[in-house]
Design an enzyme around this catalytic site. Structure first.
Site, PDB file in Angstrom:
ATOM      1  N   THR A 155      -0.857   0.234   6.593  1.00 39.99           N
ATOM      2  CA  THR A 155      -0.296  -0.670   5.605  1.00 39.99           C
ATOM      3  C   THR A 155      -0.116  -2.029   6.244  1.00 39.99           C
ATOM      4  OG1 THR A 155       1.516  -0.954   4.009  1.00 39.99           O
ATOM      5  CG2 THR A 155       2.103  -0.107   6.174  1.00 39.99           C
ATOM      6  N   ILE A 212     -11.035  -7.823  -0.561  1.00 43.95           N
ATOM      7  CA  ILE A 212     -10.824  -6.406  -0.300  1.00 43.95           C
ATOM      8  C   ILE A 212     -10.127  -6.260   1.049  1.00 43.95           C
ATOM      9  CG2 ILE A 212     -11.915  -4.152   0.033  1.00 43.95           C
ATOM     10  CD1 ILE A 212     -12.270  -5.263  -2.776  1.00 43.95           C
ATOM     11  N   GLY A 213      -9.085  -5.471   1.084  1.00 46.85           N
ATOM     12  CA  GLY A 213      -8.395  -5.195   2.336  1.00 46.85           C
ATOM     13  C   GLY A 213      -8.873  -3.899   2.958  1.00 46.85           C
ATOM     14  N   ASP A 214      -8.013  -3.293   3.737  1.00 48.86           N
ATOM     15  CA  ASP A 214      -8.387  -2.067   4.438  1.00 48.86           C
ATOM     16  C   ASP A 214      -8.216  -0.809   3.592  1.00 48.86           C
ATOM     17  OD1 ASP A 214      -5.543  -2.586   4.595  1.00 48.86           O
ATOM     18  OD2 ASP A 214      -5.409  -0.845   5.887  1.00 48.86           O
ATOM     19  N   THR A 231       0.835  -1.194   0.000  1.00 47.41           N
ATOM     20  CA  THR A 231       0.000   0.000   0.000  1.00 47.41           C
ATOM     21  C   THR A 231       0.870   1.245   0.000  1.00 47.41           C
ATOM     22  OG1 THR A 231      -1.631  -1.139   1.388  1.00 47.41           O
ATOM     23  CG2 THR A 231      -1.799   1.252   1.277  1.00 47.41           C
ATOM     24  N   VAL A 254      -1.371  -6.223   6.600  1.00 48.53           N
ATOM     25  CA  VAL A 254      -2.493  -7.154   6.460  1.00 48.53           C
ATOM     26  C   VAL A 254      -3.791  -6.433   6.817  1.00 48.53           C
ATOM     27  CG1 VAL A 254      -3.490  -9.331   7.228  1.00 48.53           C
ATOM     28  CG2 VAL A 254      -1.020  -9.133   6.928  1.00 48.53           C
ATOM     29  N   GLY A 255      -4.562  -6.109   5.800  1.00 42.94           N
ATOM     30  CA  GLY A 255      -5.731  -5.265   5.972  1.00 42.94           C
ATOM     31  C   GLY A 255      -6.835  -5.842   6.825  1.00 42.94           C
TER      32      GLY A 255
END
Length: 344
Positions: free
Chosen positions: A255, A233-235, A204, A257-258
């Site tokens: 940034t 979808i992550g954060d 990210t 692991v979302g």
């Protein structure tokens, strides 16, 4: 009986006392030391934030708006085909599709995001169009692509030869199951958990800027976890998780692991802690500790980092694992790279 003359006299006296009181209060609050020196300023995650900050600074140094600065800044990694974690050149999902996530937020609390967007090189600009041209905050998948094309964005292939080669190599040993941090296996099939967090979580770029007027904006954009399940979808595109801005307080981005950031609404938490008086670094540390306390065993094998800035232009960061870095750019320093503090 109502006496109009006495009422007007009393009202005038009250107004005068109120004016004196406000003046006294204002005089009692000292100016923030170094504030004029610190602003404008832009900060962003990872070493590729240096080049991104340089382009953002082109806007800020001319008195431009922080929103324009963060958009222009993150265009740099989005367009860099050598960066396999953001935008064009990003590693694909397990089906070989490059899907991008991004969000943007301005000083007024306006925000926009795109999720699982394919074929568009600059998802951050599509996110801004969502913010400015629609009544919505998020658009996803085919709908996000349809909207982007309607807004004049060019459809193109984002899977570069190098990323395609890496994906095909990963397929030789890949297991079709959702495994946390599965992109580690691309780097070390035998012992993925032995790798330090900084080797596989540069997924990210989060950027925060304060312009000459003291207004804060932020942007966050990514190609997400390598070889993720299609549609994951992550954060990064989620307001409050990957990015949050409150112009009265400051801004934060994340940034790593979302999934763990989402579970703790991380960036919103950091900003609220700063509202309570935490320094940016202390707020980031507390957000990291929330993750570690809830899932200590999981935290040992993942990386999550937070980066924050407050209204004064003070900044700080904290991460679970060693290796997290961030870039800073203002009138005094253009290419400063700082190693963030970490728990492990």
């Amino acid at each position: 009986m109502f006496n109009r003359r006495k009422f007007i006299k009393a009202s005038a006296l009250s107004a005068g006392l109120l004016a004196i009181d406000k003046t006294s209060i204002a005089n009692a609050i000292p100016a923030s030391p170094g504030q004029a020196k610190n602003l404008p300023i832009v900060i962003s995650t990872w070493d590729f934030g240096i080049a991104a900050n340089a382009d953002a600074w082109k806007v800020l140094s001319k008195g431009g708006r922080s929103l324009d600065a963060v958009e222009q800044g993150v265009w740099v990694p989005e367009a860099d085909e050598k960066n396999q974690t953001v935008g064009y050149g990003g590693l694909p999902d397990r089906d070989g599709k490059v899907t991008l996530d991004a969000c943007i937020m301005d000083e007024l609390g306006n925000c926009g995001a795109v999720l699982a967007l394919e074929h568009i090189k600059h998802p951050i600009s599509v996110a801004r169009k969502v913010m400015e041209k629609t009544p919505h905050v998020m658009l996803a998948g085919d709908g996000a692509l349809q909207f982007a094309l309607e807004q004049g964005f060019k459809k193109e292939n984002l899977l570069t030869p190098s990323s395609e080669k890496a994906w095909k190599e990963w397929l030789k040993a890949a297991k079709y199951e959702p495994v946390m941090n599965i992109e580690n296996r691309h780097y070390d099939q035998a012992a993925p958990q032995k790798l330090p967090g900084n080797q596989y979580n540069h997924d990210t770029i989060g950027m925060l800027a304060i312009d000459a007027k003291g207004n804060i904006s932020g942007a966050c954009t990514t190609s997400g976890m390598a070889y993720k399940l299609h549609g994951r979808i992550g954060d990064s595109p989620i307001i409050g998780a990957g990015l949050f801005v409150d112009n009265e307080v400051g801004g934060a981005t994340s940034t790593g692991v979302g999934e763990e950031v989402i579970r703790n609404v991380g960036s919103f938490l950091v900003v609220e802690l700063m509202r309570q008086g935490y320094t940016p670094e202390a707020a980031c540390k507390e957000a990291v500790m929330r993750i570690i306390k809830k899932k200590p065993e999981t935290a040992k094998n993942i990386q999550v980092g937070f980066l924050a800035i407050n209204k004064k232009g003070e900044y700080g960061a904290y991460a679970i694992q060693q290796g997290f870095s961030y870039a800073v750019c203002n009138a005094e320093k253009q290419d400063l790279l700082i190693k963030g503090k970490s728990y492990y």
